[in-house]
Every structure is written in C-alpha cells, then in structure tokens.
Design an enzyme around this catalytic site. Structure first.
Site, PDB file in Angstrom:
ATOM      1  N   LYS A   1      -8.458   9.366 -26.818  1.00  0.00           N
ATOM      2  CA  LYS A   1      -8.189  10.048 -25.555  1.00  0.00           C
ATOM      3  C   LYS A   1      -8.851   9.322 -24.377  1.00  0.00           C
ATOM      4  CE  LYS A   1      -5.544  13.424 -26.958  1.00  0.00           C
ATOM      5  NZ  LYS A   1      -4.109  13.377 -26.580  1.00  0.00           N
TER       6      LYS A   1
ATOM      7  N   TYR B   1     -10.922  10.591 -32.191  1.00  0.00           N
ATOM      8  CA  TYR B   1     -10.074  11.354 -31.252  1.00  0.00           C
ATOM      9  C   TYR B   1     -10.581  11.134 -29.818  1.00  0.00           C
ATOM     10  CZ  TYR B   1      -7.846  15.454 -29.045  1.00  0.00           C
ATOM     11  OH  TYR B   1      -7.130  16.297 -28.220  1.00  0.00           O
TER      12      TYR B   1
ATOM     13  N   SER C   1      -8.035  14.386 -22.951  1.00  0.00           N
ATOM     14  CA  SER C   1      -8.781  15.562 -23.424  1.00  0.00           C
ATOM     15  C   SER C   1     -10.195  15.550 -22.849  1.00  0.00           C
ATOM     16  CB  SER C   1      -8.883  15.527 -24.952  1.00  0.00           C
ATOM     17  OG  SER C   1      -9.810  16.497 -25.395  1.00  0.00           O
TER      18      SER C   1
HETATM   19  P1  NAD Z   1       0.245  20.785 -31.065  1.00  0.00           P
HETATM   20  O1  NAD Z   1      -0.176  20.362 -32.429  1.00  0.00           O
HETATM   21  O2  NAD Z   1       0.816  22.136 -30.867  1.00  0.00           O
HETATM   22  O3  NAD Z   1       1.261  19.720 -30.445  1.00  0.00           O
HETATM   23  C1  NAD Z   1       1.295  18.363 -30.775  1.00  0.00           C
HETATM   24  C2  NAD Z   1       2.737  17.970 -30.973  1.00  0.00           C
HETATM   25  O4  NAD Z   1       2.794  16.557 -31.191  1.00  0.00           O
HETATM   26  C3  NAD Z   1       3.385  18.636 -32.196  1.00  0.00           C
HETATM   27  O5  NAD Z   1       4.595  19.272 -31.802  1.00  0.00           O
HETATM   28  C4  NAD Z   1       3.622  17.481 -33.145  1.00  0.00           C
HETATM   29  O6  NAD Z   1       4.772  17.637 -33.967  1.00  0.00           O
HETATM   30  C5  NAD Z   1       3.774  16.328 -32.170  1.00  0.00           C
HETATM   31  N1  NAD Z   1       3.567  15.027 -32.798  1.00  0.00           N
HETATM   32  C6  NAD Z   1       2.583  14.660 -33.661  1.00  0.00           C
HETATM   33  N2  NAD Z   1       2.750  13.394 -34.059  1.00  0.00           N
HETATM   34  C7  NAD Z   1       3.859  12.931 -33.416  1.00  0.00           C
HETATM   35  C8  NAD Z   1       4.541  11.695 -33.423  1.00  0.00           C
HETATM   36  N3  NAD Z   1       4.116  10.670 -34.165  1.00  0.00           N
HETATM   37  N4  NAD Z   1       5.653  11.566 -32.665  1.00  0.00           N
HETATM   38  C9  NAD Z   1       6.106  12.616 -31.920  1.00  0.00           C
HETATM   39  N5  NAD Z   1       5.488  13.803 -31.870  1.00  0.00           N
HETATM   40  C10 NAD Z   1       4.375  13.972 -32.615  1.00  0.00           C
HETATM   41  O7  NAD Z   1      -1.047  20.604 -30.175  1.00  0.00           O
HETATM   42  P2  NAD Z   1      -1.340  20.900 -28.641  1.00  0.00           P
HETATM   43  O8  NAD Z   1      -2.622  21.621 -28.613  1.00  0.00           O
HETATM   44  O9  NAD Z   1      -0.175  21.468 -27.948  1.00  0.00           O
HETATM   45  O10 NAD Z   1      -1.645  19.427 -28.148  1.00  0.00           O
HETATM   46  C11 NAD Z   1      -0.851  18.722 -27.229  1.00  0.00           C
HETATM   47  C12 NAD Z   1      -1.675  17.580 -26.660  1.00  0.00           C
HETATM   48  O11 NAD Z   1      -2.789  18.110 -25.945  1.00  0.00           O
HETATM   49  C13 NAD Z   1      -2.258  16.653 -27.729  1.00  0.00           C
HETATM   50  O12 NAD Z   1      -2.215  15.319 -27.244  1.00  0.00           O
HETATM   51  C14 NAD Z   1      -3.693  17.118 -27.833  1.00  0.00           C
HETATM   52  O13 NAD Z   1      -4.541  16.108 -28.300  1.00  0.00           O
HETATM   53  C15 NAD Z   1      -3.978  17.484 -26.397  1.00  0.00           C
HETATM   54  N6  NAD Z   1      -5.092  18.391 -26.205  1.00  0.00           N
HETATM   55  C16 NAD Z   1      -5.078  19.634 -26.763  1.00  0.00           C
HETATM   56  C17 NAD Z   1      -6.162  20.472 -26.552  1.00  0.00           C
HETATM   57  C18 NAD Z   1      -6.228  21.866 -27.132  1.00  0.00           C
HETATM   58  O14 NAD Z   1      -7.298  22.466 -27.092  1.00  0.00           O
HETATM   59  N7  NAD Z   1      -5.151  22.396 -27.674  1.00  0.00           N
HETATM   60  C19 NAD Z   1      -7.253  20.044 -25.780  1.00  0.00           C
HETATM   61  C20 NAD Z   1      -7.219  18.778 -25.229  1.00  0.00           C
HETATM   62  C21 NAD Z   1      -6.130  17.963 -25.436  1.00  0.00           C
END
Ligand code: NAD
Length: 248
Positions: free
Chosen positions: A159, A155, A140
């Site tokens: 990351k 967090y 991230s």
């Molecule tokens: P999201 O919440 O839609 O997706 C996260 C998924 O991880 C969910 O489907 C959840 O059920 C699953 N999950 C959680 N705990 C788990 C576990 N123990 N085992 C298996 N699956 C598990 O969020 P997103 O925004 O799609 O995020 C996806 C990734 O991108 C994450 O790692 C997040 O930190 C990263 N990220 C997101 C953003 C953003 O702005 N959305 C920015 C930077 C990084």
C-alpha cells in the site's frame, strides 16, 4: 450529477459489501456509467446488474496484464471512452515480518501494487488520447502507520508502494490532463475484516478513533466521487485520508 457522461472502471468492485461496489453504486447515482471489474468468482456481471441501468460487469484479474488490457478494450467497445479508474482490488493477510514467505509477499504485492500498475497502463493510452482522466488508487492507513490490525508488513509495503506509484504517475501524466490521487482508508467494515474481529474488538477500536466509529464503505465511495469529479480538478498526487481521524 457530478459524474454525468463519465465512464468509470472500478477494480475489485463486485463484493456487495466492499468499498468498490459502494463506490460503483455512488458513482452511478452521480450519473456515471460504471464498469465493475473483478475475478470470476466474485460475479461482476451480477454486481453490475444490481446497480441497475447501463452498467457493465467484467471478469478480469488485475495481476494479469493481458486480462487488464482485454478489460480496457471491452470498456472502450461498450462505452467508447474511459474517464475514471479506481484501483481498488486488494487482498490482505495478517502476518509477522519473519513469517512472511515469498509466496505471501508475491500474492499481496501482486494484487495491490502490480494490479494498480497494470490497470493504469491499460487505461492510460485512452486517457492520453482524451487528454483527460482521473485515476484513484486505494492505499491504506496501514501504509502510513506501518502495519495495522489486519494487514501484515507486506500489505503495508504494497500500500505504501501504491502511494509512490500514484505520485509518480501524477507527475508523469499531469501535463496531459490526467490526474492520479490516492485514498488511504482507515478501518472499514467490509468483508475484508469479516469474521476477523469480534464486536467487542470493533467497539474497542472505535473508542480510539476521534469520530468514534469504524468507517463505512460509502465513506470511501464519497471520497472517490470527489477525486473522480471536476470538483477536484486541481488535485493531483494527493493522499486523501479517510479514517475518522485515526492519524491525529
Ligand atoms: P473486499 O475483499 O470486499 O474487496 C476486494 C475485492 O478485490 C474483492 O471483490 C476481490 O474479489 C477483488 N480482487 C481480489 N483479487 C483480485 C484480482 N487479482 N483481480 C481483480 N479483483 C480482485 O475488501 P474491501 O475492504 O472492499 O477492500 C477494497 C480495497 O480497500 C482493498 O484494496 C483494500 O486493501 C483497501 N482497504 C480496505 C480497508 C478496510 O478496512 N476494509 C482499509 C484500507 C484499505
């Protein structure tokens, strides 16, 4: 067909608005057989069925080593190989440093960092036998900026840990034909931010981003396809910033 005949596993891939599902769908459109892996409550089988075609949904908890190993075994049983792993599962929590409890710390680091290790461990022996593979780890911009709008210091630490773990794996497994790279998304409009930012706040943030908008899930999916495919065969240990220019 950038991913023809490849088998790609995407953790945390079942949220229909999430980065993982967008990545799975895009990889499938490039010819991959995809495995959507997620917690039971996220209904990975239903998500895989939505993609249509020869894809698989598996329940697994990335914080549990036995669950990761069982998932990798199920992928092998179904498809006979594993070419791509996207370590995407992650959770966040806004918090100030002095408010973070041990339980908060464990929860956040367990999913992003321990989960990345366990799932990589689960697929690496197969990739070693194949003498090929691509692991993409979703970090991230919070790791680079030191905190963000929605993630606390734990967090950011998780990351940033992913960046270090990925580079170490890239160094260790490069000689065996296995590449490991990271993507650092900026702020992407997924469920992780749902209800946490007003439209006004989102517009305010967009004004600070050179490309003048929040990211879309497909922006990250495209980067994942690149790193999974043979277009990036000479890339390992890199961090691909997909953030609309947030760090300029
Ligand atoms: P999201 O919440 O839609 O997706 C996260 C998924 O991880 C969910 O489907 C959840 O059920 C699953 N999950 C959680 N705990 C788990 C576990 N123990 N085992 C298996 N699956 C598990 O969020 P997103 O925004 O799609 O995020 C996806 C990734 O991108 C994450 O790692 C997040 O930190 C990263 N990220 C997101 C953003 C953003 O702005 N959305 C920015 C930077 C990084």
């Amino acid at each position: 067909m950038l991913l023809k005949d490849k088998v790609a596993v995407i953790t945390g891939g079942a949220g229909l608005n999430g980065l993982g599902f967008a990545t799975a769908r895009l990889m499938a459109s490039h010819g991959a057989r995809v495995v959507v892996l997620d917690l039971a409550r996220a209904e990975p089988a239903a998500a895989a069925a939505q993609i249509g075609g020869e894809h698989l949904g598996l329940v697994a908890d990335v914080t549990d080593k036995a669950s990761c190993d069982a998932a990798a075994a199920a992928v092998l049983k179904a498809f006979g190989r594993i070419d791509v792993l996207v370590n995407n599962a992650g959770i966040t929590q806004p918090a100030k440093t002095c408010d973070i409890t041990g339980a908060d710390y464990d929860r956040i680091l367990d999913v992003s960092l321990r989960g990345t290790l366990y799932m990589s461990q689960a697929v690496l022996p197969t990739m070693q036998l194949q003498q090929s593979g691509s692991i993409v780890c979703i970090s991230s911009v919070s790791a680079q900026r030191g905190g963000g709008i929605l993630g606390g210091p734990h967090y950011s630490a998780a990351k940033a840990g992913v960046l270090g773990l990925a580079r170490a794996m890239a160094r260790e497994f490069g000689p065996e034909g296995i590449r490991v790279n990271c993507i650092t998304p900026g702020l992407i409009g997924t469920d992780i931010i749902k209800g946490k930012l007003t439209e006004e706040k989102k517009a305010e943030i967009a004004e600070t981003i050179p490309l003048a908008r929040l990211g879309r899930a497909d922006d990250i999916g495209g980067a994942c396809v690149f790193l999974a495919s043979d277009l990036s065969l000479y890339c390992t240990g890199i961090t691909l910033d997909v953030n609309g220019g947030m760090l300029i």
